[in-house]
Design a protein around this motif. Structure first.
Motif, PDB file in Angstrom:
ATOM      1  N   THR A  82      28.098  66.795  84.066  1.00  0.00           N
ATOM      2  CA  THR A  82      26.893  66.602  83.254  1.00  0.00           C
ATOM      3  C   THR A  82      25.846  65.755  83.973  1.00  0.00           C
ATOM      4  O   THR A  82      24.669  65.852  83.663  1.00  0.00           O
ATOM      5  CB  THR A  82      27.213  65.868  81.936  1.00  0.00           C
ATOM      6  OG1 THR A  82      27.683  64.556  82.240  1.00  0.00           O
ATOM      7  CG2 THR A  82      28.248  66.617  81.124  1.00  0.00           C
ATOM      8  N   ALA A  83      26.267  64.899  84.895  1.00  0.00           N
ATOM      9  CA  ALA A  83      25.375  63.943  85.562  1.00  0.00           C
ATOM     10  C   ALA A  83      24.727  62.986  84.554  1.00  0.00           C
ATOM     11  O   ALA A  83      23.623  62.501  84.755  1.00  0.00           O
ATOM     12  CB  ALA A  83      24.313  64.654  86.401  1.00  0.00           C
ATOM     13  N   HIS A  84      25.413  62.718  83.440  1.00  0.00           N
ATOM     14  CA  HIS A  84      24.824  61.867  82.399  1.00  0.00           C
ATOM     15  C   HIS A  84      24.990  60.372  82.653  1.00  0.00           C
ATOM     16  O   HIS A  84      24.107  59.577  82.334  1.00  0.00           O
ATOM     17  CB  HIS A  84      25.489  62.154  81.048  1.00  0.00           C
ATOM     18  CG  HIS A  84      24.998  63.392  80.388  1.00  0.00           C
ATOM     19  ND1 HIS A  84      25.548  63.871  79.228  1.00  0.00           N
ATOM     20  CD2 HIS A  84      23.996  64.240  80.707  1.00  0.00           C
ATOM     21  CE1 HIS A  84      24.907  64.980  78.868  1.00  0.00           C
ATOM     22  NE2 HIS A  84      23.976  65.227  79.753  1.00  0.00           N
ATOM     23  N   ILE A  85      26.190  59.996  83.129  1.00  0.00           N
ATOM     24  CA  ILE A  85      26.594  58.592  83.047  1.00  0.00           C
ATOM     25  C   ILE A  85      25.616  57.608  83.709  1.00  0.00           C
ATOM     26  O   ILE A  85      25.220  56.631  83.069  1.00  0.00           O
ATOM     27  CB  ILE A  85      28.037  58.408  83.573  1.00  0.00           C
ATOM     28  CG1 ILE A  85      29.022  59.173  82.673  1.00  0.00           C
ATOM     29  CG2 ILE A  85      28.423  56.935  83.659  1.00  0.00           C
ATOM     30  CD1 ILE A  85      29.094  58.698  81.226  1.00  0.00           C
ATOM     31  N   PRO A  86      25.194  57.831  84.954  1.00  0.00           N
ATOM     32  CA  PRO A  86      24.328  56.803  85.562  1.00  0.00           C
ATOM     33  C   PRO A  86      23.064  56.525  84.728  1.00  0.00           C
ATOM     34  O   PRO A  86      22.727  55.356  84.492  1.00  0.00           O
ATOM     35  CB  PRO A  86      23.958  57.403  86.927  1.00  0.00           C
ATOM     36  CG  PRO A  86      24.996  58.438  87.203  1.00  0.00           C
ATOM     37  CD  PRO A  86      25.470  58.948  85.876  1.00  0.00           C
ATOM     38  N   ALA A  87      22.415  57.572  84.249  1.00  0.00           N
ATOM     39  CA  ALA A  87      21.173  57.366  83.488  1.00  0.00           C
ATOM     40  C   ALA A  87      21.450  56.784  82.104  1.00  0.00           C
ATOM     41  O   ALA A  87      20.677  55.971  81.597  1.00  0.00           O
ATOM     42  CB  ALA A  87      20.395  58.678  83.361  1.00  0.00           C
ATOM     43  N   GLN A  88      22.553  57.207  81.492  1.00  0.00           N
ATOM     44  CA  GLN A  88      22.868  56.637  80.176  1.00  0.00           C
ATOM     45  C   GLN A  88      23.199  55.152  80.292  1.00  0.00           C
ATOM     46  O   GLN A  88      22.787  54.357  79.443  1.00  0.00           O
ATOM     47  CB  GLN A  88      24.040  57.389  79.534  1.00  0.00           C
ATOM     48  CG  GLN A  88      23.614  58.717  78.928  1.00  0.00           C
ATOM     49  CD  GLN A  88      24.804  59.531  78.460  1.00  0.00           C
ATOM     50  OE1 GLN A  88      25.826  59.549  79.121  1.00  0.00           O
ATOM     51  NE2 GLN A  88      24.659  60.217  77.354  1.00  0.00           N
ATOM     52  N   VAL A  89      23.928  54.787  81.334  1.00  0.00           N
ATOM     53  CA  VAL A  89      24.226  53.361  81.563  1.00  0.00           C
ATOM     54  C   VAL A  89      22.904  52.611  81.752  1.00  0.00           C
ATOM     55  O   VAL A  89      22.681  51.545  81.162  1.00  0.00           O
ATOM     56  CB  VAL A  89      25.149  53.181  82.790  1.00  0.00           C
ATOM     57  CG1 VAL A  89      25.243  51.712  83.186  1.00  0.00           C
ATOM     58  CG2 VAL A  89      26.538  53.749  82.498  1.00  0.00           C
ATOM     59  N   ALA A  90      22.014  53.203  82.551  1.00  0.00           N
ATOM     60  CA  ALA A  90      20.697  52.582  82.751  1.00  0.00           C
ATOM     61  C   ALA A  90      19.955  52.455  81.430  1.00  0.00           C
ATOM     62  O   ALA A  90      19.248  51.481  81.181  1.00  0.00           O
ATOM     63  CB  ALA A  90      19.881  53.385  83.758  1.00  0.00           C
TER      64      ALA A  90
END
Lengths: 373, 271
Positions: free
Chosen positions: B127-135
């Motif tokens: 999904t490539a979600h985690i880095p931006a969601q953490v941000a």
């Protein structure tokens, strides 16, 4: 028709209530009925609005019609003229209204700032659904928007439906291997955010007689934080090849092609067809083609007229990338390769033997027709 | 104070043989061998380069079941200094938002990090979600597809990174602390060394944090803390294709194929 069925979806979703005490307190709480409309975030580059974001108007229109609501385009930037042009394109392609936020902070693309702007707009305007194209930038921004809004997000959807019972958006994606589809919903939370890769949905028909409202949002209402990021420099890459997602003819190679030498033969064939070379994940892993030329679940979806798969076994993760291809031809020496079940025409042969003949035959045809491909 | 870098690691099933729990629609991990998400190794490698260049201290974190300790041992074997396994039954069934919440809270508890690096996406859900969601949770600057760290300015507390989009290279300067998604296949992850692997036994560098340490509201965790849920799983419908295998020796088969292509009218020239 039973009486129950006469309750429209629009009404059903207005009846929906969420018990705030059950939700994560960090999320804040709002009732689903406070939210209305389907958003498509438009991506604008030097050439104007990008095709992948216009493609998202296809599912947006369909879902909005089912929910009996409207489609809004969202545009961000600093160049009014360019944004107005982009807004008109969104309207011609199916948006009912376009909201534009113009701000100096949005002059250069910074993911955090663009994401924050979308989140602030969404907090103020409360859309029920937000669609973004899963371009590189879209994939970068969408989860940040979800993180700020504490909203549910589903990446790389391949279909959208509406749950007939609740009016929830069903975001459908292949979750793990491409053989399965997961129907994902986010029943207690709005907006419902989803992305789809370019070319999963077709471009909606363009109709210049379509009319719609353009709303210029007041930047004073959306104070964006000073970005802790700055763009230092940009270097445009000279890419001579047509990107695979735009190509009409694709010759694609896999593990069976094996070497860079082998890919030269594929290039020869592609050139005769006026097309491009692509490959499977295996081909990328072997360093035979760059990642941006990979077809499949972790690469790109393509929609050429003709897709020639050479030495590709045809794993589900690859085949999902060619669902929208016109005609699929497979050349593989393994008669049991799954690619043959996903192709229109197959030849069981070593490509080293078959491809030179195909190149020769097509070259003869091309020369005879006297046309340049 | 030296630079402090955190690398996020996902412990993913290494197989095409997927099994799903038809009730919850979530993955059944039992019996499926797992590995460190290969794309995370690019982030590990980049972090280790920062260790060499700036003397950074590098900590790996992973939210996973206890078996992921093997994955953390692997990256310590590559040269990571220490690791935290964030593991608790209450995290089970988390979607990306709930996962990113736990990771963000873990980073908060770690406190004084300068950079948090993640693999751009995972091989199991991509999904490539985690880095931006953490941000998003931490409201920190972030950047995706980073293939190079050009410079860390420890005085100004900035990092300059390069990334490649489809048609351009971009350089950005971010204020630290910052979150970076490291581009897939952008590095050559180094092998595990025996010396480093021995450290696992000698120094015991892996801590385990449960929700006792983090103290998070259970409504924000696991299935409860996940705004998305899988309502059902089906087989992907097949695209109708002709599935005609053209028989005969290659030269004949190819000629027949060309005839078919002509009939279909898909060639860019007349037949």
């Amino acid at each position: 028709m039973s009486a129950e069925k006469k309750v429209s979806l629009a009404e059903k979703r207005r009846q929906k209530k969420v018990d705030c005490d059950k939700l994560c307190p960090e999320w804040g709480c709002a009732q689903p009925y406070e939210y209305e409309g389907v958003w498509v975030v438009g991506e604008v580059d030097e050439q104007g609005i990008t095709e992948p974001s216009l493609q998202m108007l296809t599912p947006a229109r369909r879902i909005a019609d089912k929910l009996e609501t409207f489609v809004e385009g969202i545009l961000l930037g600093s160049d009014r003229e360019q944004l107005e042009k982009a807004a008109k394109e969104m309207i011609y392609h199916g948006a009912d209204r376009v909201r534009i936020l113009v701000s100096e902070e949005l002059a250069t693309y910074i993911p955090g700032v663009y994401g924050e702007a979308i989140a602030r707009l969404a907090e103020a305007r409360k859309p029920e659904v937000i669609f973004l194209a899963a371009t590189m930038r879209g994939r970068e921004i969408a989860p940040y928007v979800a993180g700020l809004l504490k909203a549910g997000i589903t990446a790389d959807c391949t279909q959208f439906e509406v749950d007939e019972e609740t009016g929830d958006l069903l975001m459908i994606r292949p979750p793990f291997a491409a053989i399965l589809l997961a129907y994902i919903k986010t029943p207690f939370r709005r907006p419902q955010i989803a992305t789809a890769r370019p070319n999963i949905f077709p471009l909606p028909p363009r109709d210049e007689s379509r009319e719609g409202e353009i709303v210029w949002e007041n930047p004073e209402d959306y104070k964006l934080s000073k970005p802790p990021i700055s763009l230092v420099k940009v270097e445009m890459l000279k890419r001579s090849e047509v990107p695979i997602e735009k190509a009409e003819y694709i010759v694609s190679g896999g593990r069976g092609v094996g070497t860079k030498e082998g890919f030269k033969t594929l290039e020869e064939l592609a050139e005769i067809l006026g097309g491009v070379v692509a490959g499977s994940r295996k081909a990328v892993d072997l360093g035979l083609i760059p990642h941006e030329r990979q077809v499949g679940q972790t690469g790109k979806s393509v929609r050429p007229k003709l897709y020639i798969a050479v030495g590709i076994s045809g794993a589900a993760q690859h085949v999902i990338g060619i669902r929208e291809a016109g005609l699929v031809v497979a050349i593989n020496k393994d008669p049991d390769a799954p690619i043959f079940k996903n192709a229109d025409y197959g030849i069981v042969a070593d490509w080293r033997e078959a491809l030179p003949i195909l190149i020769e035959e097509l070259r003869k045809l091309k020369e005879r027709s006297g046309k340049t491909g | 104070m030296s630079l402090k870098v955190v690398v996020g690691i996902k412990w993913v099933p290494n197989t095409q043989a997927v099994r799903f729990d038809p009730k919850t629609g979530t993955l059944i991990r039992e019996g499926v061998p797992s590995i460190v998400n290969p794309h995370d190794l690019d982030a590990v490698e980049l972090a280790l380069q920062l260790k060499e260049r700036y003397g950074a201290k590098v900590t790996a974190i992973s939210m996973a079941p206890p078996s992921a300790i093997k994955g953390l041992e692997h990256v310590i074997g590559m040269g990571i200094d220490d690791a935290i396994l964030v593991s608790d039954r209450v995290f089970a069934g988390s979607d990306t938002l709930a996962t990113s919440y736990v990771i963000a809270q873990t980073l908060k508890r770690i406190g004084d990090f300068d950079l948090a690096l993640f693999g751009q996406e995972t091989i199991d859900s991509s999904t490539a979600h985690i880095p931006a969601q953490v941000a998003g949770w931490l409201e920190l600057p972030y950047m995706y597809y980073v293939d190079r760290v050009e410079e860390v300015d420890e005085k100004q507390r900035t990092v300059t990174v390069r990334r490649m989009l489809e048609d351009r290279l971009e350089w950005y300067q971010l204020k630290m602390p910052a979150i970076l998604g490291v581009a897939m296949k952008s590095q050559k992850p180094r092998p595990v060394s025996i010396y480093n692997k021995l450290r696992v036994r000698m120094e015991n560098p892996i801590q385990v944090w449960s929700n006792k340490e983090l103290g998070l509201d259970p409504r924000c965790l696991g299935l409860k803390g996940s705004p998305t849920l899988v309502s059902k799983v089906t087989w992907t419908p097949e695209v109708p294709r002709k599935k005609q295998v053209i028989e005969g020796p290659p030269s004949e088969a190819v000629k027949k194929l060309v005839e078919k292509l002509c009939e279909e009218g898909v060639l860019p020239f007349e037949c």
